[in-house]
Motif scaffolding. Structure first.
Motif, PDB file in Angstrom:
ATOM      1  N   PRO A  19       0.625  -0.953  -0.162  1.00  0.00           N
ATOM      2  CA  PRO A  19       0.217  -0.265  -0.242  1.00  0.00           C
ATOM      3  C   PRO A  19       0.697   1.312   0.198  1.00  0.00           C
ATOM      4  CG  PRO A  19      -0.955  -1.681   1.721  1.00  0.00           C
ATOM      5  CD  PRO A  19       0.333  -2.098   1.548  1.00  0.00           C
ATOM      6  N   LEU A  20       2.112   1.056   0.448  1.00  0.00           N
ATOM      7  CA  LEU A  20       2.999   2.053   0.275  1.00  0.00           C
ATOM      8  C   LEU A  20       3.399   2.592  -0.422  1.00  0.00           C
ATOM      9  CD1 LEU A  20       5.425   1.374   3.313  1.00  0.00           C
ATOM     10  CD2 LEU A  20       3.367   2.598   3.144  1.00  0.00           C
ATOM     11  N   LEU A  21       2.723   2.280  -2.058  1.00  0.00           N
ATOM     12  CA  LEU A  21       3.540   2.521  -3.297  1.00  0.00           C
ATOM     13  C   LEU A  21       1.905   2.841  -4.536  1.00  0.00           C
ATOM     14  CD1 LEU A  21       5.199  -0.420  -4.622  1.00  0.00           C
ATOM     15  CD2 LEU A  21       5.991   1.493  -3.441  1.00  0.00           C
ATOM     16  N   ALA A  22       0.728   3.228  -3.247  1.00  0.00           N
ATOM     17  CA  ALA A  22      -0.636   3.496  -3.787  1.00  0.00           C
ATOM     18  C   ALA A  22       0.060   5.166  -3.924  1.00  0.00           C
ATOM     19  CB  ALA A  22      -1.186   3.081  -2.859  1.00  0.00           C
ATOM     20  N   PRO A  23      -1.621   5.695  -4.812  1.00  0.00           N
ATOM     21  CA  PRO A  23      -1.404   6.858  -4.852  1.00  0.00           C
ATOM     22  C   PRO A  23      -1.478   7.313  -3.564  1.00  0.00           C
ATOM     23  CG  PRO A  23      -2.466   6.435  -6.466  1.00  0.00           C
ATOM     24  CD  PRO A  23      -2.188   4.971  -5.852  1.00  0.00           C
ATOM     25  N   GLY A  24      -0.602   8.777  -3.564  1.00  0.00           N
ATOM     26  CA  GLY A  24      -0.862   9.477  -1.588  1.00  0.00           C
ATOM     27  C   GLY A  24       0.339   9.397  -0.812  1.00  0.00           C
ATOM     28  N   SER A  25       1.181   8.011  -0.967  1.00  0.00           N
ATOM     29  CA  SER A  25       2.098   8.048  -0.192  1.00  0.00           C
ATOM     30  C   SER A  25       3.407   8.360  -0.454  1.00  0.00           C
ATOM     31  CB  SER A  25       2.007   6.786  -0.512  1.00  0.00           C
ATOM     32  OG  SER A  25       3.643   5.860   0.435  1.00  0.00           O
ATOM     33  N   ALA A  26       3.364  10.037  -0.014  1.00  0.00           N
ATOM     34  CA  ALA A  26       5.035  10.373  -0.251  1.00  0.00           C
ATOM     35  C   ALA A  26       5.906  10.132  -0.358  1.00  0.00           C
ATOM     36  CB  ALA A  26       5.426  11.553   0.450  1.00  0.00           C
ATOM     37  N   ARG A  30       7.709   9.301  -7.273  1.00  0.00           N
ATOM     38  CA  ARG A  30       8.850   9.533  -7.895  1.00  0.00           C
ATOM     39  C   ARG A  30       8.504  10.312  -9.256  1.00  0.00           C
ATOM     40  NH1 ARG A  30      10.027   8.060  -3.764  1.00  0.00           N
ATOM     41  NH2 ARG A  30      12.190   5.922  -3.480  1.00  0.00           N
ATOM     42  N   PRO A  31       9.298  11.305  -9.605  1.00  0.00           N
ATOM     43  CA  PRO A  31       9.230  12.559 -10.804  1.00  0.00           C
ATOM     44  C   PRO A  31       8.601  11.552 -12.015  1.00  0.00           C
ATOM     45  CG  PRO A  31      11.423  12.738  -9.507  1.00  0.00           C
ATOM     46  CD  PRO A  31      11.366  11.623  -8.431  1.00  0.00           C
ATOM     47  N   ASN A  32       7.483  11.316 -12.388  1.00  0.00           N
ATOM     48  CA  ASN A  32       7.399  11.150 -13.796  1.00  0.00           C
ATOM     49  C   ASN A  32       6.914   9.251 -13.989  1.00  0.00           C
ATOM     50  OD1 ASN A  32       8.391  13.610 -14.871  1.00  0.00           O
ATOM     51  ND2 ASN A  32      10.153  13.137 -15.216  1.00  0.00           N
ATOM     52  N   PHE A  33       6.969   9.266 -12.293  1.00  0.00           N
ATOM     53  CA  PHE A  33       6.245   8.127 -12.267  1.00  0.00           C
ATOM     54  C   PHE A  33       4.265   7.870 -11.442  1.00  0.00           C
ATOM     55  CE2 PHE A  33      10.520   6.675 -12.327  1.00  0.00           C
ATOM     56  CZ  PHE A  33      10.261   5.325 -12.882  1.00  0.00           C
ATOM     57  N   SER A  34       3.633   7.049 -12.541  1.00  0.00           N
ATOM     58  CA  SER A  34       2.825   7.706 -11.629  1.00  0.00           C
ATOM     59  C   SER A  34       1.940   5.809 -10.640  1.00  0.00           C
ATOM     60  CB  SER A  34       1.141   7.755 -12.087  1.00  0.00           C
ATOM     61  OG  SER A  34       1.312   7.154 -13.472  1.00  0.00           O
ATOM     62  N   ASP A  89      -0.469  -0.236 -10.775  1.00  0.00           N
ATOM     63  CA  ASP A  89      -0.102  -0.568 -11.727  1.00  0.00           C
ATOM     64  C   ASP A  89       0.135   0.795 -11.849  1.00  0.00           C
ATOM     65  OD1 ASP A  89      -1.521  -2.346 -13.843  1.00  0.00           O
ATOM     66  OD2 ASP A  89      -3.727  -1.941 -13.884  1.00  0.00           O
ATOM     67  N   ILE A  90       2.175   0.706 -13.046  1.00  0.00           N
ATOM     68  CA  ILE A  90       2.377   1.774 -12.725  1.00  0.00           C
ATOM     69  C   ILE A  90       3.320   2.343 -14.048  1.00  0.00           C
ATOM     70  CG2 ILE A  90       5.138   2.559 -12.467  1.00  0.00           C
ATOM     71  CD1 ILE A  90       5.471   0.088 -10.575  1.00  0.00           C
ATOM     72  N   THR A  91       2.927   4.031 -14.393  1.00  0.00           N
ATOM     73  CA  THR A  91       3.508   4.550 -15.732  1.00  0.00           C
ATOM     74  C   THR A  91       4.265   4.990 -15.458  1.00  0.00           C
ATOM     75  OG1 THR A  91       2.317   6.258 -15.266  1.00  0.00           O
ATOM     76  CG2 THR A  91       1.020   4.047 -16.509  1.00  0.00           C
ATOM     77  N   GLY A  92       5.703   4.749 -16.223  1.00  0.00           N
ATOM     78  CA  GLY A  92       6.481   5.601 -16.098  1.00  0.00           C
ATOM     79  C   GLY A  92       7.255   6.582 -16.362  1.00  0.00           C
TER      80      GLY A  92
END
Length: 413
Positions: free
Chosen positions: A17-24, A28-32, A92-95
């Motif tokens: 869950p730490l990799l989910a949106p909202g986890s500071a 990383r730059p240019n990653f979602s 799911d990760i986009t970079g």
């Protein structure tokens, strides 16, 4: 070992869950990142014993008669249970782009583990993808190309197996889009779904064969229609050594198998109709019926020649995608044998089945983030004497029927 597996699995659940949106800490730059998953419970009942995986969650076909000393069929015994092993977590990760290629990745796991050992997390999907718009390259583990974009839609976790291939494997896949055509080619290896052989199910057969499974296919879509064909080539080495009268010999054994499929899909609003037909050659590693048998044995070295079994399978799936969603699935397969005389030594799944017919009637009630479903699936398998002189063909002397009832509760996010 089980305590260690439990701790590592629990730690993975805490970190994911730490990799989910909202986890500071994960940004990383240019990653979602997009975090998703489901909590799923399966309650099922079978009227007799069946060939199955995952303690009955992954259902294939009913077992033949097995009589005891009093003439009672040991397999004519109902069974059922309730599991949550297919509760799932994914990311799911986009970079950032690599040149002109858009980059993405997927990591997905569930609690399938091995049998009922729910403490072991299992990788379902783990891959990276480079997308240039009209072409793309995927590297990692995902659905086998024969599973395809056109596959049955149902609640049963078998998703149409053994009539439709079901398999996720490590692969390198290339995809090209041109004028409505979708060309695909892939090199596939084995990890969780394995071929059969002298040592049971094992990765060693394709590993020792030194040749990945190869697939090529094309699909064309226009309007609400989609048509496609594909071919698959598998080459495995059952053994690298043999024992004859206390002596060990190095042998060069190989089983080559070529399979083909054709499929279609039609979508008109909420109405979905799809079907597929296959000539499946030694595709036991894709949760289908298949395997191979020995045709000749060298009397000096023990080296063997083999022939693979061919099965003809077809299915049709129709459903109406609404709040109340009814659906129908029909599947049929026939054992066509190995095409040449066998010694009687065989390796595979369902080689004693002559024919198999399954119907699946389904109804689901769908709400935002919720799904409640019910399925009734009668399945009939024909068994009989095996004629190895005729390539292992099976006479349809008698049939057995299993009545499977499944109830599913699904909360997804």
């Amino acid at each position: 070992m089980k305590r260690k597996s439990y701790r590592s699995g629990f730690l993975a659940l805490l970190l994911l869950p730490l990799l989910a949106p909202g986890s500071a800490g994960a940004q990383r730059p240019n990653f979602s990142y997009k975090f998703y998953g489901q909590v799923r419970g399966d309650l099922f009942y079978n009227s007799r014993a069946n060939q199955e995986n995952v303690d009955g969650l992954f259902y294939l076909f009913p077992k033949p008669h097995d009589y005891d000393a009093q003439g009672d069929d040991l397999n004519a015994k109902p069974n059922g249970s309730f599991y949550l092993l297919y509760t799932r977590l994914g990311l799911d990760i986009t970079g950032p782009n690599v040149g002109r290629a858009r980059t993405s990745a997927k990591i997905e796991t569930d609690f399938r583990g091995s049998g009922s050992d729910w403490a072991i997390l299992r990788i379902r999907h783990a891959y990276v993808n480079l997308d240039w718009g009209r072409s793309s390259v995927l590297v990692g583990q995902t659905w086998h190309p024969l599973f395809g974009d056109v596959h049955p839609s149902m609640l049963n976790l078998c998703t149409g197996a053994p009539f439709n291939p079901f398999n996720r494997s490590p692969q390198i896949r290339y995809r090209l889009l041109r004028d409505g055509f979708d060309f695909r080619a892939a090199a596939v290896w084995q990890l969780q779904y394995l071929s059969t052989g002298p040592n049971g199910k094992s990765e060693e057969y394709i590993k020792n064969g030194c040749v990945p499974e190869l697939y090529a296919g094309v699909e064309y879509g226009r309007g609400g229609w989609k048509w496609g064909v594909g071919i698959d080539f598998l080459s495995i080495a059952p053994r690298t050594r043999s024992e004859v009268e206390g002596q060990t010999f190095k042998v060069a054994e190989r089983v080559n198998a070529l399979s083909g499929e054709a499929h279609f899909e039609y979508v008109d609003g909420k109405l979905h109709v799809a079907g597929k037909t296959l000539l499946a050659n030694n595709l036991a590693h894709t949760s289908m019926l298949g395997g191979y048998g020995v045709t000749r044995v060298d009397p000096r070295t023990g080296e063997r020649d083999y022939a693979s079994y061919l099965f003809s399978t077809s299915w049709l799936n129709i459903y109406y995608d609404a709040k109340w969603r009814p659906g129908l699935f029909v599947g049929y397969l026939k054992n066509l044998g190995a095409g040449t005389a066998l010694t009687g030594e065989t390796y595979g799944v369902g080689l004693n089945v002559a024919q198999l017919f399954t119907t699946n009637l389904q109804l689901t009630y769908n709400l935002p983030h919720w799904r409640f479903g019910f399925e009734y699936s009668p399945s009939v398998a024909w068994y009989g004497a095996v004629d190895y002189a005729d390539g292992g063909r099976v006479s349809a002397d008698y049939h057995v029927t299993n009545h499977r009832v499944l109830g599913v509760m699904l909360y997804y996010f």
